[in-house]
Design an enzyme around this catalytic site. Structure first.
Site, PDB file in Angstrom:
ATOM      1  N   LYS A  40       9.455  -0.015   4.646  1.00  0.00           N
ATOM      2  CA  LYS A  40       9.423   1.113   6.195  1.00  0.00           C
ATOM      3  C   LYS A  40       9.760   1.295   6.907  1.00  0.00           C
ATOM      4  O   LYS A  40      10.930   1.724   7.938  1.00  0.00           O
ATOM      5  CB  LYS A  40       7.793   0.929   6.962  1.00  0.00           C
ATOM      6  CG  LYS A  40       6.772   0.820   6.550  1.00  0.00           C
ATOM      7  CD  LYS A  40       6.446   2.468   5.778  1.00  0.00           C
ATOM      8  CE  LYS A  40       5.571   2.551   4.905  1.00  0.00           C
ATOM      9  NZ  LYS A  40       5.084   4.335   5.097  1.00  0.00           N
ATOM     10  N   TYR A  95       6.481  -4.091   1.318  1.00  0.00           N
ATOM     11  CA  TYR A  95       5.635  -2.837   2.730  1.00  0.00           C
ATOM     12  C   TYR A  95       6.191  -3.120   3.635  1.00  0.00           C
ATOM     13  O   TYR A  95       7.447  -1.813   4.039  1.00  0.00           O
ATOM     14  CB  TYR A  95       4.416  -3.342   3.017  1.00  0.00           C
ATOM     15  CG  TYR A  95       3.536  -2.300   3.543  1.00  0.00           C
ATOM     16  CD1 TYR A  95       3.348  -0.922   3.331  1.00  0.00           C
ATOM     17  CD2 TYR A  95       3.644  -1.742   4.899  1.00  0.00           C
ATOM     18  CE1 TYR A  95       3.159   0.357   3.600  1.00  0.00           C
ATOM     19  CE2 TYR A  95       2.945  -0.911   6.403  1.00  0.00           C
ATOM     20  CZ  TYR A  95       3.194  -0.147   5.304  1.00  0.00           C
ATOM     21  OH  TYR A  95       2.264   1.098   5.648  1.00  0.00           O
TER      22      TYR A  95
HETATM   23  P1  NAP Z   1      -4.286   6.887   1.707  1.00  0.00           P
HETATM   24  O1  NAP Z   1      -5.405   6.643   2.455  1.00  0.00           O
HETATM   25  O2  NAP Z   1      -3.941   5.717   0.782  1.00  0.00           O
HETATM   26  O3  NAP Z   1      -3.729   7.831   1.313  1.00  0.00           O
HETATM   27  C1  NAP Z   1      -2.782   7.678   0.043  1.00  0.00           C
HETATM   28  C2  NAP Z   1      -2.334   9.673   0.478  1.00  0.00           C
HETATM   29  O4  NAP Z   1      -1.041   9.286  -0.637  1.00  0.00           O
HETATM   30  C3  NAP Z   1      -2.803   9.940  -0.872  1.00  0.00           C
HETATM   31  O5  NAP Z   1      -3.038  11.389  -0.728  1.00  0.00           O
HETATM   32  C4  NAP Z   1      -2.245   9.712  -2.440  1.00  0.00           C
HETATM   33  O6  NAP Z   1      -3.300  10.401  -3.564  1.00  0.00           O
HETATM   34  C5  NAP Z   1      -0.949   9.744  -1.662  1.00  0.00           C
HETATM   35  N1  NAP Z   1      -0.195   9.573  -2.664  1.00  0.00           N
HETATM   36  C6  NAP Z   1      -0.023   7.769  -2.983  1.00  0.00           C
HETATM   37  N2  NAP Z   1       0.948   7.660  -4.346  1.00  0.00           N
HETATM   38  C7  NAP Z   1       1.850   8.503  -3.927  1.00  0.00           C
HETATM   39  C8  NAP Z   1       2.786   9.292  -4.580  1.00  0.00           C
HETATM   40  N3  NAP Z   1       4.144   8.462  -5.729  1.00  0.00           N
HETATM   41  N4  NAP Z   1       3.421  10.830  -4.727  1.00  0.00           N
HETATM   42  C9  NAP Z   1       2.656  11.462  -3.964  1.00  0.00           C
HETATM   43  N5  NAP Z   1       1.233  11.312  -3.091  1.00  0.00           N
HETATM   44  C10 NAP Z   1       1.225   9.478  -3.270  1.00  0.00           C
HETATM   45  O7  NAP Z   1      -2.716   6.048   3.395  1.00  0.00           O
HETATM   46  P2  NAP Z   1      -3.286   6.537   4.549  1.00  0.00           P
HETATM   47  O8  NAP Z   1      -3.890   4.752   5.184  1.00  0.00           O
HETATM   48  O9  NAP Z   1      -3.265   7.754   5.085  1.00  0.00           O
HETATM   49  O10 NAP Z   1      -1.397   6.154   4.605  1.00  0.00           O
HETATM   50  C11 NAP Z   1      -0.433   7.329   4.718  1.00  0.00           C
HETATM   51  C12 NAP Z   1       1.021   6.807   5.455  1.00  0.00           C
HETATM   52  O11 NAP Z   1       1.154   6.454   6.699  1.00  0.00           O
HETATM   53  C13 NAP Z   1       1.634   5.602   4.059  1.00  0.00           C
HETATM   54  O12 NAP Z   1       2.797   6.144   4.150  1.00  0.00           O
HETATM   55  C14 NAP Z   1       1.197   4.840   4.680  1.00  0.00           C
HETATM   56  O13 NAP Z   1       2.190   3.397   4.569  1.00  0.00           O
HETATM   57  C15 NAP Z   1       1.314   4.846   6.239  1.00  0.00           C
HETATM   58  N6  NAP Z   1       1.061   4.083   7.418  1.00  0.00           N
HETATM   59  C16 NAP Z   1      -0.604   3.716   7.133  1.00  0.00           C
HETATM   60  C17 NAP Z   1      -1.369   3.148   7.868  1.00  0.00           C
HETATM   61  C18 NAP Z   1      -2.869   2.233   7.503  1.00  0.00           C
HETATM   62  O14 NAP Z   1      -3.215   1.760   8.673  1.00  0.00           O
HETATM   63  N7  NAP Z   1      -3.286   3.158   7.514  1.00  0.00           N
HETATM   64  C19 NAP Z   1      -0.643   2.214   9.071  1.00  0.00           C
HETATM   65  C20 NAP Z   1       1.227   2.287   9.330  1.00  0.00           C
HETATM   66  C21 NAP Z   1       1.513   3.281   8.214  1.00  0.00           C
HETATM   67  P3  NAP Z   1      -3.677  10.359  -4.388  1.00  0.00           P
HETATM   68  O15 NAP Z   1      -5.024   9.688  -4.272  1.00  0.00           O
HETATM   69  O16 NAP Z   1      -3.681  11.324  -5.170  1.00  0.00           O
HETATM   70  O17 NAP Z   1      -3.103   9.241  -5.031  1.00  0.00           O
END
Ligand code: NAP
Length: 250
Positions: free
Chosen positions: A162, A158
């Site tokens: 990133k 991961y």
């Molecule tokens: P999340 O709640 O798990 O949501 C992920 C989203 O991405 C869902 O809508 C999912 O759709 C979609 N998705 C997954 N694989 C995909 C693919 N191959 N093609 C198209 N859509 C896909 O994640 P989140 O926490 O909101 O994270 C969003 C972003 O922020 C990510 O890049 C993550 O790495 C980054 N981020 C998150 C955090 C944190 O603390 N949460 C911190 C730093 C960075 P489905 O449900 O339909 O699969």
């Protein structure tokens, strides 16, 4: 009446059926943008989110489309241009985790995370850039992570994905700045979504203690930054990584 910040603009957000992507879609829709978003698995969640976004009054389309699939993204971009006639903002948000210590991490977990988190950005940026060049403007926002800057035990795949996103963001900014295309990344810290929900309580407490602002971030905290980067208010900012992390990495 003052014009809304993204009035008349079209934004494509990957992985926006829930979590941070959905919060970004809401902010953009509230700012007057038409929204195209993708997701991968639950159609029901995709439709529910699309319906909620339509309440803001703009046009909204949802596609079940794998951001990691190069040709699927090319088809998606053709659809966007056919349906909306333009694209102004691209947000690369789709992302997954497959955490494990390096010694226990298998090849599939490495490949899946690099594909979905990093290759997806290459796919969409390449396809969107063709549209941006014709329009002579465009904004790219990539969702990275503080982990891509500082590393994290148990997340080598991961963190590498990133860090890769940050390198891509800066290179694209250098290549396309002269064409009026801006490229920036947001590095969120610890944000309350499904992605962080499954972490052990002890680990959540450890994280919180390390955050100067003493709370986990909300998806909206990231979305506010995305709106700033998407709008003309940030028109002199490119090639940057903005941390939205409560000060955890300072
Ligand atoms: P999340 O709640 O798990 O949501 C992920 C989203 O991405 C869902 O809508 C999912 O759709 C979609 N998705 C997954 N694989 C995909 C693919 N191959 N093609 C198209 N859509 C896909 O994640 P989140 O926490 O909101 O994270 C969003 C972003 O922020 C990510 O890049 C993550 O790495 C980054 N981020 C998150 C955090 C944190 O603390 N949460 C911190 C730093 C960075 P489905 O449900 O339909 O699969």
């Amino acid at each position: 009446m003052e014009m809304k910040q993204l009035q008349g603009k079209t934004a494509l957000i990957t992985g926006a059926s829930r979590g941070i992507g959905y919060a970004i879609a809401r902010q953009f829709a509230a700012a007057g943008a038409d929204i195209v978003f993708t997701h991968l698995s639950s159609d029901e969640q995709g439709q529910t989110s699309a319906e909620a976004l339509r309440a803001f009054g703009g046009k909204v389309s949802v596609y079940r489309s794998d951001a990691a699939d190069f040709s699927a993204v090319e088809v998606l971009m053709q659809e966007v241009v056919r349906e909306f006639g333009r694209l102004d903002v691209l947000v690369n948000n789709a992302g997954i985790t497959r955490d494990n210590l390096l010694l226990r991490m298998d090849e599939q977990s490495w490949d899946a995370v690099i594909r979905v988190n990093l290759k997806s950005c290459f796919n969409t940026v390449k396809a969107a850039t063709r549209v941006f060049l014709k329009q002579r403007s465009g904004v790219i926002i990539n969702i990275a992570s503080v982990v891509g800057i500082k590393g994290n035990a148990g997340q080598a795949n991961y963190a590498a994905s990133k860090a890769g996103i940050i390198g891509l963001t800066k290179s694209v900014a250098l290549e396309l700045g002269s064409r009026n295309i801006r490229s920036n990344a947001i590095a969120p810290g610890f944000i309350e979504t499904a992605m962080t929900q499954d972490l052990a309580e002890a680990s959540i407490q450890d994280w919180k203690q390390a955050i100067p602002l003493q709370r986990m971030g909300l998806p909206e905290d990231v979305a506010h930054c995305a709106l700033f980067l998407a709008s003309d208010t940030s028109s002199y900012i490119t090639g940057q990584v903005i941390q939205v992390d409560g000060g955890v990495l300072t």
